[in-house]
Design an enzyme around this catalytic site. Structure first.
Site: not given
Length: 318
Positions: A52, A57, A87, A120
């Protein structure tokens, strides 16, 4: 060799596809590419096949590098052995930016397609994020109908096998389902024994939407969470009686709710421990004790901590 990880079945509107119930979360602060890449290679070697990530990130590129290296060295035979989720970040939550965003993610990952692409957050951020927390005057409601139409286009073009959402409440899912030609396959939300999401789980189950839990261990080690779940007396007592850790009890509880989950641990021993939850079960008495734990709402990431009516509304709903 892949571990014997159970799979759940998700639907992308036209067919079903398997989703490994446990994946490796890659959201960490600060993000260090070499550390992330090394941890992902350890995870693949340990048996993880579900990863994921997200644009925000900063872990897409090291994940892509790890996948390429795993294929080159023979840890896996092909990319098709993996389930990769990314996302759509809030700065790209406008219809004209969705396709460029998924193409950017695919380039970062060195992949031709995603298995799952999620919206997201149910909000839009205007312009480039130049400071944190995000200024409240840059946060706006998302035009989910217009954005979702392009998410559907991403799937129809083969850029992703399935589409879904993250941090969506029952009300927001209901709105989405009222016009979606392709319903969301997954809703990824915070869930753990101290935030059990009972109503949302019931709604998603009735609508055929799979819940994936992030922070299933109570956000331990993340900038915006805490380790409250792991230190709770009931979990510790159950863990001691079973010869397990509180983390394993938490993950086993999540699994027994029919939920998939993406714990974040870059420690190889803990990765192995997190996989060691499928050959035992919780008793009815233990499940009942966990179900009665006092609940606290999930914790929003610190980037949203500048007060905003929209952010407060989203926080109250999820």
């Amino acid at each position: 060799m892949a571990a014997n990880v159970p799979k759940v079945t998700i639907s992308n509107g036209s067919q079903t596809m398997p989703l490994p119930v446990i994946g490796l979360g890659t959201a960490t602060h600060p993000q260090v590419s070499e550390t992330t890449k090394s941890a992902i290679l350890d995870a693949i070697e340990t048996g993880y096949r579900h990863f994921d990530t997200a644009f925000i990130y900063g872990s897409e590129q090291p994940l892509g590098e790890a996948i390429a290296e795993a294929i080159k060295t023979g840890l896996i035979k092909s990319r098709d052995e993996l389930f990769i989720t990314s996302k759509l970040w809030c700065t790209f939550a406008s219809p004209e930016l969705v396709l460029p965003a998924i193409k950017t993610s695919l380039k970062n990952l060195q992949l031709d397609y995603l298995d799952l692409f999620l919206v997201h957050w149910p909000l839009k951020i205007s312009g480039e994020v130049k400071r944190l927390p995000i200024p409240k005057e840059t946060i706006f409601p998302i035009d989910i109908k217009a954005v979702w139409e392009v998410m559907e286009e991403c799937q129809n073009l083969g850029l992703t096998k399935a589409i879904g959402v993250s941090n969506f409440s029952i009300r927001r899912l209901d709105e989405l389902l009222s016009f979606a030609k392709i319903p969301p396959s997954v809703n990824q939300v915070e869930m753990n024994p101290l935030w059990q999401q009972k109503d949302l789980r019931g709604f998603c189950k009735a609508k055929g939407i799979q819940i994936t839990a992030y922070s299933p261990l109570g956000s331990r080690g993340s900038k915006w969470g805490n380790n409250e779940s792991l230190e709770y007396k009931v979990l510790e007592e159950i863990a001691k009686a079973k010869g397990k850790t509180a983390a394993q009890v938490s993950l086993r509880w999540v699994y027994e709710q029919g939920v998939s989950f993406v714990p974040k641990s870059f420690n190889k021993d803990r990765m192995k421990q997190n996989l060691d939850i499928f050959n035992w079960s919780l008793t009815e008495e233990e499940l009942n004790k966990i179900s009665k734990l006092p609940q606290r709402r999930g914790v929003l990431p610190s980037i949203f901590m500048e007060p905003s009516d929209l952010v407060r509304e989203i926080e109250a709903e999820i």
